[in-house]
Scaffold this active site. Structure first.
Site, PDB file in Angstrom:
ATOM      1  N   CYS A 191       0.816  -1.222   0.000  1.00 25.66           N
ATOM      2  CA  CYS A 191       0.000   0.000   0.000  1.00 25.66           C
ATOM      3  C   CYS A 191       0.848   1.269   0.000  1.00 25.66           C
ATOM      4  O   CYS A 191       0.311   2.373  -0.132  1.00 25.66           O
ATOM      5  CB  CYS A 191      -0.948  -0.003   1.188  1.00 25.66           C
ATOM      6  SG  CYS A 191      -1.977  -1.474   1.243  1.00 25.66           S
ATOM      7  N   HIS A 212      -8.905   4.404  -1.641  1.00 22.30           N
ATOM      8  CA  HIS A 212      -7.558   3.829  -1.504  1.00 22.30           C
ATOM      9  C   HIS A 212      -7.225   2.909  -2.678  1.00 22.30           C
ATOM     10  O   HIS A 212      -7.084   1.699  -2.511  1.00 22.30           O
ATOM     11  CB  HIS A 212      -7.479   3.086  -0.173  1.00 22.30           C
ATOM     12  CG  HIS A 212      -6.140   2.523   0.160  1.00 22.30           C
ATOM     13  ND1 HIS A 212      -4.959   3.007  -0.351  1.00 22.30           N
ATOM     14  CD2 HIS A 212      -5.791   1.476   0.984  1.00 22.30           C
ATOM     15  CE1 HIS A 212      -3.946   2.290   0.130  1.00 22.30           C
ATOM     16  NE2 HIS A 212      -4.427   1.365   0.936  1.00 22.30           N
TER      17      HIS A 212
END
Length: 387
Positions: free
Chosen positions: A83, A334
């Site tokens: 991430c 995200h």
């Protein structure tokens, strides 16, 4: 550092009709135009793309070249670090400039997640954990952070009010972000209360404690300072720090986010700043418990006292250190590979006074924390406008 952001581009985040290639090409072209840079001037290209099964096309670096024929034959590399993939790409571009291997770099971050069926999304995200220990975790990566939240509650007491306050703050901030996937002020009571629309997902985490599944892309043009000082705008990467920790949570105190703390300490030290010098921070709130622990890791609160930062209003837009004025991952969305690039673009907007309704008044220094896995890949950037 010797590098500065001179242009950017950002799609809206959410469920996008465009293909992965179209998202990449759009932001690459728009960033070059925003920076007033011709494709011929680009020396190196970095693409942040996590994938892990989200896209059938897994060899994606050269898709950036589709933005302009003049990009053909430019050195182009895909960067991946879970991430934190977007920040990893930004940091690699800055290192190329610092090494004098490039004067102008193009960085693109992208992910397309919403075309993947729900169970596969969970399986793909769980690949950012240590599979021998966490591969069978119920609820996937949310389950990993549900365990972290449960452990934190056990050690420091019930933090449900603090988590709901963080969610409410970020959703309220997200209303002002034109790129955000969810522009709705949900309010504290909704975020605090279990309901059919806000059920528990994993441990003490409810749906409002979890970031969104998103498609989207962002891009930056990063140049050396000499080139940047001739540009319309220039936001210096004043300091960059990266701390990588063990992948297994069993090998560390997962409630301490030690890699995050080390990265913040390094970045502030390099910049000769303290946390009090920063005007705002964009931090990695993949789950609300992550933002809470990050308050402590960055030094805003003592271990176990992160709730003070949100309950006493320190991290509100009008507080002493606004955190996630963009709405964060919680409201903005995200799309994994795009997130870190987005954080840098939005921070640059703030420092140039171009953040619209998101704007923090008199913003001079911005901090960014982007995290891969459960505090495994930890990247901090401190940005300052120089032109």
């Amino acid at each position: 550092m010797s590098a500065a952001i001179i242009g950017w581009a950002h799609t809206t985040f959410g469920k996008k009709e465009e293909s992965l290639e179209e998202l990449i090409v759009t932001v690459a072209r728009e960033a070059l135009a925003h920076a007033v840079v011709e494709a011929e001037q680009v020396d190196e290209i970095y693409l942040g793309h996590f994938n892990a099964g989200f896209s059938p096309q897994d060899f994606t670096a050269s898709l950036v070249l589709q933005a302009d024929p003049a990009l053909r034959f430019k050195p182009t590399t895909r960067v991946e670090n879970a991430c934190a993939t977007g920040s990893a790409a930004v940091h690699q571009a800055a290192k190329a400039i610092a090494a004098k291997a490039a004067k102008v770099t193009l960085v693109v971050g992208v992910e397309q997640m919403t075309r993947t069926p729900g169970p596969e999304i969970g399986a793909n995200l769980l690949k950012a954990s240590y599979l021998p220990e966490d591969g069978d975790t119920p609820a996937g990566f949310a389950g990993v952070f549900g365990r972290i939240a449960g452990g934190y509650f056990q050690r420091y007491g019930d933090q449900s009010d603090a988590l709901a306050k963080i969610a409410a703050k970020n959703h309220r901030n997200g209303v002002s972000n034109p790129y955000a996937q969810m522009r709705k002020d949900l309010g504290f009571e909704f975020c605090r209360t279990e309901s059919d629309r806000n059920p528990f997902v994993a441990g003490p985490l409810k749906r409002t404690d979890c970031s969104l599944v998103s498609d989207g892309a962002a891009a930056l043009v990063i140049a050396d300072v000499e080139t940047a000082m001739q540009a319309k705008r220039a936001v210096m990467l004043r300091s960059l720090a990266h701390a990588q920790d063990f992948l297994p949570m069993s090998r560390r105190d997962i409630l301490a986010f030690e890699g995050c703390a080390i990265a913040w300490k390094k970045a502030l030290g390099q910049a000769k700043l303290t946390l009090d010098d920063l005007s705002f921070v964009e931090t990695h709130d993949c789950f609300t418990i992550a933002e809470l622990i990050e308050y402590e890791a960055m030094g805003l609160a003592k271990p176990g006292e992160g709730s003070r930062a949100i309950l006493e209003g320190w991290t509100e837009k009008t507080g002493k250190l606004p955190v996630n004025p963009s709405g964060g991952l919680k409201a903005k969305g995200h799309p994994i590979g795009a997130t870190g690039v987005s954080m840098h673009a939005l921070t640059a907007m703030q420092l140039c006074g171009e953040a619209g309704d998101m704007q923090i008044s008199d913003a001079k220094l911005g901090g960014i924390f982007n995290m891969g896995g459960a505090a495994v890949a930890n990247y901090v950037s401190i940005l300052e406008r120089i032109r």
